[in-house]
Design a protein around this motif. Sequence first.
Motif, PDB file in Angstrom:
ATOM      1  N   LYS A 146       0.508  -1.335  -0.166  1.00  0.00           N
ATOM      2  CA  LYS A 146       0.111   0.045  -0.019  1.00  0.00           C
ATOM      3  C   LYS A 146       1.003   1.374   0.122  1.00  0.00           C
ATOM      4  O   LYS A 146       0.578   2.544  -0.308  1.00  0.00           O
ATOM      5  CB  LYS A 146      -0.801   0.059   1.164  1.00  0.00           C
ATOM      6  CG  LYS A 146      -1.840  -0.999   0.951  1.00  0.00           C
ATOM      7  CD  LYS A 146      -2.837  -0.706   2.780  1.00  0.00           C
ATOM      8  CE  LYS A 146      -4.287  -2.245   2.660  1.00  0.00           C
ATOM      9  NZ  LYS A 146      -5.125  -1.753   3.690  1.00  0.00           N
ATOM     10  N   SER A 147       1.670   1.331   0.404  1.00  0.00           N
ATOM     11  CA  SER A 147       3.026   2.351   0.604  1.00  0.00           C
ATOM     12  C   SER A 147       4.336   2.220   0.804  1.00  0.00           C
ATOM     13  O   SER A 147       4.658   1.302   1.392  1.00  0.00           O
ATOM     14  CB  SER A 147       2.253   3.420   2.189  1.00  0.00           C
ATOM     15  OG  SER A 147       2.834   2.996   3.228  1.00  0.00           O
ATOM     16  N   CYS A 191      -1.659   3.491 -14.622  1.00  0.00           N
ATOM     17  CA  CYS A 191      -2.350   4.375 -13.195  1.00  0.00           C
ATOM     18  C   CYS A 191      -3.726   4.600 -13.848  1.00  0.00           C
ATOM     19  O   CYS A 191      -3.628   5.907 -13.829  1.00  0.00           O
ATOM     20  CB  CYS A 191      -1.517   5.041 -12.969  1.00  0.00           C
ATOM     21  SG  CYS A 191       0.048   3.723 -12.846  1.00  0.00           S
ATOM     22  N   GLU A 192      -5.425   4.231 -12.958  1.00  0.00           N
ATOM     23  CA  GLU A 192      -6.370   4.494 -13.120  1.00  0.00           C
ATOM     24  C   GLU A 192      -6.947   6.273 -12.979  1.00  0.00           C
ATOM     25  O   GLU A 192      -7.825   6.142 -13.045  1.00  0.00           O
ATOM     26  CB  GLU A 192      -7.572   3.256 -13.176  1.00  0.00           C
ATOM     27  CG  GLU A 192      -7.436   2.305 -14.134  1.00  0.00           C
ATOM     28  CD  GLU A 192      -8.151   1.411 -14.233  1.00  0.00           C
ATOM     29  OE1 GLU A 192      -9.156   1.520 -12.743  1.00  0.00           O
ATOM     30  OE2 GLU A 192      -8.581   0.510 -14.513  1.00  0.00           O
ATOM     31  N   SER A 193      -6.422   5.937 -11.098  1.00  0.00           N
ATOM     32  CA  SER A 193      -6.506   7.206 -10.044  1.00  0.00           C
ATOM     33  C   SER A 193      -5.664   8.095 -10.646  1.00  0.00           C
ATOM     34  O   SER A 193      -5.813   9.266  -9.981  1.00  0.00           O
ATOM     35  CB  SER A 193      -6.487   6.306  -8.516  1.00  0.00           C
ATOM     36  OG  SER A 193      -7.472   5.440  -8.768  1.00  0.00           O
ATOM     37  N   CYS A 210      -0.508   0.403 -11.943  1.00  0.00           N
ATOM     38  CA  CYS A 210      -0.696   0.754 -10.370  1.00  0.00           C
ATOM     39  C   CYS A 210      -2.109   2.070 -10.060  1.00  0.00           C
ATOM     40  O   CYS A 210      -1.536   2.853 -10.298  1.00  0.00           O
ATOM     41  CB  CYS A 210       0.519   1.788  -9.674  1.00  0.00           C
ATOM     42  SG  CYS A 210       2.205   0.831  -8.871  1.00  0.00           S
ATOM     43  N   ASN A 211      -3.061   0.369 -10.264  1.00  0.00           N
ATOM     44  CA  ASN A 211      -4.381   1.065 -10.227  1.00  0.00           C
ATOM     45  C   ASN A 211      -5.002   2.403  -9.384  1.00  0.00           C
ATOM     46  O   ASN A 211      -5.342   3.241  -9.004  1.00  0.00           O
ATOM     47  CB  ASN A 211      -5.559   0.631 -10.076  1.00  0.00           C
ATOM     48  CG  ASN A 211      -5.282  -0.336 -11.478  1.00  0.00           C
ATOM     49  OD1 ASN A 211      -4.603  -0.010 -12.227  1.00  0.00           O
ATOM     50  ND2 ASN A 211      -5.519  -1.926 -10.890  1.00  0.00           N
ATOM     51  N   LYS A 212      -4.351   2.396  -7.792  1.00  0.00           N
ATOM     52  CA  LYS A 212      -4.718   3.295  -6.881  1.00  0.00           C
ATOM     53  C   LYS A 212      -3.979   4.289  -6.723  1.00  0.00           C
ATOM     54  O   LYS A 212      -4.291   5.372  -5.596  1.00  0.00           O
ATOM     55  CB  LYS A 212      -4.247   1.600  -5.096  1.00  0.00           C
ATOM     56  CG  LYS A 212      -5.687   1.052  -5.418  1.00  0.00           C
ATOM     57  CD  LYS A 212      -6.967   1.019  -5.504  1.00  0.00           C
ATOM     58  CE  LYS A 212      -7.895   0.002  -5.475  1.00  0.00           C
ATOM     59  NZ  LYS A 212      -9.133   0.176  -6.015  1.00  0.00           N
ATOM     60  N   LYS A 241      -2.474   7.413  -7.048  1.00  0.00           N
ATOM     61  CA  LYS A 241      -3.437   9.106  -6.765  1.00  0.00           C
ATOM     62  C   LYS A 241      -2.863  10.345  -7.045  1.00  0.00           C
ATOM     63  O   LYS A 241      -2.399  11.259  -7.787  1.00  0.00           O
ATOM     64  CB  LYS A 241      -4.230   9.944  -6.122  1.00  0.00           C
ATOM     65  CG  LYS A 241      -5.710   8.362  -5.578  1.00  0.00           C
ATOM     66  CD  LYS A 241      -6.635   8.467  -4.734  1.00  0.00           C
ATOM     67  CE  LYS A 241      -7.489   7.748  -4.139  1.00  0.00           C
ATOM     68  NZ  LYS A 241      -8.683   8.463  -2.848  1.00  0.00           N
ATOM     69  N   GLU A 255      -0.733   3.057  -3.045  1.00  0.00           N
ATOM     70  CA  GLU A 255      -1.735   4.269  -2.777  1.00  0.00           C
ATOM     71  C   GLU A 255      -0.723   5.545  -2.417  1.00  0.00           C
ATOM     72  O   GLU A 255      -0.977   6.488  -3.785  1.00  0.00           O
ATOM     73  CB  GLU A 255      -2.996   4.098  -1.641  1.00  0.00           C
ATOM     74  CG  GLU A 255      -3.813   3.174  -1.499  1.00  0.00           C
ATOM     75  CD  GLU A 255      -4.635   3.179  -0.596  1.00  0.00           C
ATOM     76  OE1 GLU A 255      -4.446   3.929   1.059  1.00  0.00           O
ATOM     77  OE2 GLU A 255      -5.840   2.114  -0.377  1.00  0.00           O
ATOM     78  N   GLU A 301      -1.235  -3.587  -7.688  1.00  0.00           N
ATOM     79  CA  GLU A 301      -2.332  -2.909  -8.142  1.00  0.00           C
ATOM     80  C   GLU A 301      -2.777  -1.725  -6.552  1.00  0.00           C
ATOM     81  O   GLU A 301      -3.717  -1.110  -6.940  1.00  0.00           O
ATOM     82  CB  GLU A 301      -3.289  -4.146  -8.206  1.00  0.00           C
ATOM     83  CG  GLU A 301      -3.101  -5.063  -9.383  1.00  0.00           C
ATOM     84  CD  GLU A 301      -3.598  -6.068  -9.484  1.00  0.00           C
ATOM     85  OE1 GLU A 301      -4.518  -6.097  -8.539  1.00  0.00           O
ATOM     86  OE2 GLU A 301      -3.934  -6.272 -10.988  1.00  0.00           O
ATOM     87  N   LYS A 302      -2.463  -2.387  -5.387  1.00  0.00           N
ATOM     88  CA  LYS A 302      -2.767  -1.755  -4.388  1.00  0.00           C
ATOM     89  C   LYS A 302      -1.410  -0.372  -3.762  1.00  0.00           C
ATOM     90  O   LYS A 302      -2.373   0.265  -2.834  1.00  0.00           O
ATOM     91  CB  LYS A 302      -3.108  -2.393  -3.038  1.00  0.00           C
ATOM     92  CG  LYS A 302      -4.458  -3.042  -3.822  1.00  0.00           C
ATOM     93  CD  LYS A 302      -5.089  -4.125  -2.168  1.00  0.00           C
ATOM     94  CE  LYS A 302      -6.365  -5.208  -2.790  1.00  0.00           C
ATOM     95  NZ  LYS A 302      -6.556  -6.066  -1.452  1.00  0.00           N
TER      96      LYS A 302
END
Length: 407
Positions: free
Chosen positions: A286-287, A351-353, A328-330, A332, A309, A306-307
């Motif tokens: 996540k980080s 990277c959708e977000s 890296c979808n999450k 932002k 952030e 994928e997660k």
Amino acid sequence: MKKAKILALLLTGALLLTGCSSDNEIPYSKTDKDTSTSDKADKNSSADNEQSSLNSDEYIDPDSGFEGNSGSVGSSENNSGSSGNSKDNSGNSGGSTSGGTSKPNSGTPDKVNFVEPLETDFFCYEQNAYMFIDGYFGKATSVKIPSTIRGLPVAQIRGFNNSNVENVIISEGILSIGESAFANSKLKSIDIPDSVTKIDPSAFKNTPLFSEIESKNSPFVIINNYLVYVKFDKSNTDLVIPNGVTKIFSVYGEGIPIFEGYTSITIPNSVTMIGDGAFMSCEVLKSIEIPDSVTYIGYNAFSGCEKLESIKLSKNITRINGWTFTGCNKLKSIEIPDGVTYIGDEIFSGCESLKSVAIPDSVTEIETGDGRYTRGAFYDGPISVTYKGKTYDRNHFSDLYKAINGN
């Protein structure tokens, strides 16, 4: 624009195979090989024949997309009849010997007579004007692997699997230790140079060296202060990499990310390099914070996380290499530090977000894509990019590339 990197995988063309004869005229046969890839994780290795030199800042992924020598060639006899000037303890003829003190934690014996084998002791092939060692036929058990063969730089080594090699010195300049390079061999010690930017996690599997390190009460396998393997501990999803580790290598081995299962990873200030694919496909991470001690982050380093952030990059990197954050979808937001001069292919693809990115004025080179295998730095990434106070949307990324590259 000439690319600043060498991508070792040829998507078209032929490989030059050679037994590395001791004669000036080395016999060879040309063999066509299929080097096409089928997914995004493999497309990081497109052809680029324009570069004539290779250094540790340039990408090379020789394990992707070509067929290597799958046999246990390391245990084969050398029938060339060639002889050299020195012998190891087994009586094997070889090239020049070299001793010297090994690096800390390498475990390389101080008084071992290391033989530099003849070129006939290797199976190797030429690709993009570099040699790839893919097999060892010699009998010496303590060897120094040369940095050049037939006058060409050696990019990768493998093919010592199932061999009798016990002690190895890898010469400075070699970049990659490939898949199963020494697996199932009698390897007890190895000295790895600073030039190496990629070690496949399977490189040392089922060797005395690996078993000795793995038997210790630690989840980490560390060689030459380089982290090459991590045993997952289900009871703890927050991983702290030990202080003293200087390089973190590829963890995507045998189809399973070694850092899989860890939601956070702490990297010590001793680390200076994060290798190609180091945290690739760590799907629950996540980080992560990259300390300022890190000066190089490899290709695909965080692709498929994928997660993920949040990530804080080192202030001292100068390159964002290709596919670093693909998938890296999450993610932002991200701050690209001032001082970065180069941005590679498709760094935020998928990277959708991530809606917008600002790149510093220090960037002077950016990949534009070749229209066939690569599609430019911001393909399938952010909606807009800001550079030198001007914002470019996706329809005008070509103008952005021209503004940066000056053409």
